[in-house]
Design an enzyme around this catalytic site. Structure first.
Site, PDB file in Angstrom:
ATOM      1  CB  SER A 194     -15.455 -19.743   2.413  1.00 28.43           C
ATOM      2  OG  SER A 194     -14.221 -19.100   2.201  1.00 28.43           O
ATOM      3  NE  ARG A 198      -9.817 -19.798  10.262  1.00 33.12           N
ATOM      4  CZ  ARG A 198     -11.110 -19.687   9.999  1.00 33.12           C
ATOM      5  NH1 ARG A 198     -11.822 -18.757  10.611  1.00 33.12           N
ATOM      6  NH2 ARG A 198     -11.678 -20.481   9.113  1.00 33.12           N
ATOM      7  NE  ARG A 247     -14.664 -27.040  10.187  1.00 34.87           N
ATOM      8  CZ  ARG A 247     -15.222 -27.966   9.445  1.00 34.87           C
ATOM      9  NH1 ARG A 247     -15.420 -29.196   9.926  1.00 34.87           N
ATOM     10  NH2 ARG A 247     -15.585 -27.722   8.203  1.00 34.87           N
ATOM     11  CG  ASP A 263     -18.305 -18.275  12.796  1.00 31.52           C
ATOM     12  OD1 ASP A 263     -18.599 -18.339  11.595  1.00 31.52           O
ATOM     13  OD2 ASP A 263     -17.783 -19.220  13.405  1.00 31.52           O
ATOM     14  CE  LYS A 306     -16.619 -23.233  13.098  1.00 26.68           C
ATOM     15  NZ  LYS A 306     -17.761 -22.311  12.857  1.00 26.68           N
ATOM     16  CE  LYS A 365     -20.233 -16.315   7.289  1.00 24.60           C
ATOM     17  NZ  LYS A 365     -19.575 -16.240   8.606  1.00 24.60           N
ATOM     18  CB  THR A 366     -16.273 -11.300   7.166  1.00 22.27           C
ATOM     19  OG1 THR A 366     -16.346 -12.619   7.711  1.00 22.27           O
ATOM     20  CG2 THR A 366     -15.518 -10.409   8.128  1.00 22.27           C
ATOM     21  CG  HIS A 385     -21.908 -21.107  10.244  1.00 20.80           C
ATOM     22  ND1 HIS A 385     -21.322 -21.738   9.173  1.00 20.80           N
ATOM     23  CD2 HIS A 385     -20.912 -20.387  10.819  1.00 20.80           C
ATOM     24  CE1 HIS A 385     -20.042 -21.417   9.100  1.00 20.80           C
ATOM     25  NE2 HIS A 385     -19.778 -20.593  10.087  1.00 20.80           N
TER      26      HIS A 385
END
Length: 535
Positions: free
Chosen positions: A238, A322, A60, A257, A202, A242-243, A221
């Protein structure tokens, strides 16, 4: 030249477009991948998966994103370093450039879809782009419309996407040749100068974050899963897990997400996943790894081996490699990307100071405070110039995408936690027994044991004590986890050093929160940590 094979309730002329080239309306992924290869926008891996590269912008561009400051919805934007404003004149000039650019292309690709799996809370959206692979990304990442829905589709927001159009900063009012501009009341987003596909999703996520609170729905989020009876939310920056922690063979994935929490429960914003692939292994994340072999997926900035297979250890193009794939590619998921009201809300932090307990229970007011704070820590080696732990705060665990004052989201979260009697937990996946440099990260098996005990209710009858400095309720015991690690101060040999480090972190919280204090209730302001006097 319009492709009349696809009926549409809203022609391109409604967006000020009159293209000379061919318009490809709502094509399936097979068509889009094929033409992307034909037009040399992308290539196929040896396993038949589309691979695209994005050039210099591999992530981004936050310094190039603006919201148009004009009457209407923009009046409620919390302006600052994250939410930067631009004028109507700047937007109009760039909009004219984007329209002219798209009108001159030999091919345009239109993709109509929805943001939001809940039919009562979804937003119809449209992408108009010059690149087939970006249309394929839109197909993966948003909720796909069926044929009848396409015939009646009226987009509330449209992205005019011109990745090869470069702005001139001195002339066009931009910071660089890249621009991402949101005009909230016009239902328009314009993107130029960057091929990084994440800007598409986003931009829409940011808009949902601004609009949904008006109806009392909380945009989040976070990842989410459910066991069929009880759902859970996982917030974290990050590197906090979380994942990893939301991927549970005994719980179905709702989404990885972006979610909303309405009066009916939680729902995924997306129709797909956009996973970070650097270091991906089949052993550690078999479900995600499998998607990288499935035609229909898209790999972004991944380097291939000589045999045409992905090299997930190769970060020569970027560490932000990604993979985009439809959520249907994950077997263990809820069929409608929805679930009931959460019974557990989990904040994940990687505390390198070794101060935050491995697991704590928070009050609704503490939940609001720490939701606004969004704390984790960076450690030496993660970025150039970092030689010791540094506290990092990201509002609502997603500061770049939250246009309103953080208290709006925090108050909604606190209200919903109270109304639905959800428990709120903070889990430290970082260091204990002395912090970074003096110990190692907590074992993942202990973290999973603590998490599972919290979600299952096994901690309901356990004795909790209050952490005097942070106010958390901390369990004295949890089966399968050493009691000694649950109270961080007891794991430090040098108790005086612990007190000094803990006070330092508490003061960092206080100083960070000062910028939000005026918009928060007294109960939330008082829910933060308080340094203690030590000998």
């Amino acid at each position: 030249m319009q492709d009349s094979s696809q009926e549409s309730a809203v022609p391109l002329s409604e967006h000020g477009l009159d293209p000379i080239g061919e318009v490809h309306w709502n094509k399936d992924w097979e068509y889009l991948h094929s033409i992307a290869v034909e037009l040399e926008e992308a290539r196929l891996t040896s396993q038949g998966v589309l691979l695209a590269t994005t050039g210099e912008r591999t992530g981004r561009s936050p310094n190039d994103r603006f919201i148009v400051d004009e009457p209407g919805l923009a009046e409620d934007v919390w302006w600052g370093k994250v939410n930067k404003s631009t004028t109507s004149n700047v937007f109009e000039n760039l909009l004219g450039m984007v329209r002219g650019h798209l009108n001159s292309r030999e091919n345009l690709f239109v993709k109509d879809a929805f943001c939001g799996a809940d039919p009562n809370n979804r937003m119809p959206v449209r992408l108009v782009t010059e690149k087939a692979w970006h249309a394929a990304f839109m197909h993966n990442m948003f909720v796909r419309a069926d044929e009848e829905e396409l015939r009646t589709h009226v987009p509330e927001f449209t992205i005019l996407h011109a990745p090869t159009l470069r702005a001139v900063p001195g002339r066009d009012g931009t910071n660089s040749h890249v621009f991402v501009m949101l005009a909230l009341d016009r239902g328009l987003v314009i993107i130029g100068g960057t091929r990084y596909a994440g800007e598409i999703k986003k931009a829409i996520f940011t808009i949902m974050n601004h609009i949904l609170p008006l109806d009392g729905t909380l945009p989040m989020h976070c990842s989410a899963n459910t066991d069929g009876n009880s759902s859970a939310l996982f917030f974290g920056l990050s590197g906090t897990g979380k994942t990893t922690l939301s991927a549970d063979p005994n719980r179905a994935l709702v989404g990885d997400d972006e979610h909303g929490w309405s009066d009916d429960g939680i729902f995924n914003f997306e129709g797909g996943c956009y996973a970070k692939l650097i270091g991906l292994s089949e052993e550690d994340e078999p479900a995600i790894h499998a998607t990288t072999k499935m035609p229909g997926s898209i790999l972004e900035n991944v380097v291939l081996n000589a045999d045409g297979t992905p090299d997930f250890e190769n970060g020569s193009l970027t560490q932000n490699t990604r993979g985009s794939y439809p959520i249907e590619y994950i077997e263990n998921r809820t069929p409608d990307s929805m679930a009931g009201h959460p019974k557990n809300v989990v904040f994940l932090t990687c505390d390198a100071f070794g101060v935050i307990p491995p697991l704590s229970r928070l009050t609704p007011e503490q939940a609001a405070y720490h939701f606004i704070s969004g704390y984790t820590a960076k450690v030496a080696g993660t970025e150039v110039g970092i030689s010791e732990p540094q506290a990092t705060f990201s509002t609502c665990f997603g500061a770049p995408f939250m246009p309103r004052h953080p208290s709006v989201y925090a108050d909604l979260l606190s209200q919903k936690i109270k109304r639905h009697e959800a428990k709120c937990w903070m889990i430290n996946t970082g260091w204990v027994a002395g912090g970074y440099g003096d110990s190692s990260r907590i074992k993942i098996k202990w973290t999973r044991t603590l998490l599972n005990a919290a979600l299952s209710g096994d901690l309901d009858d356990v004795v909790f004590v209050t952490d005097e400095r942070f106010g958390f309720a901390v369990p004295l015991t949890c089966e399968g986890v050493p009691d000694s690690i649950l109270q961080p101060r007891e794991t430090w040999h040098d108790k005086k050093k612990f007190d000094g480090t803990a006070n330092l972190l508490a003061q960092m919280f206080i100083e960070n929160f000062e910028q939000f204090s005026s918009g928060c209730s007294e109960e939330v302001r008082q829910a933060g940590p308080k340094p203690l006097l030590v000998d």
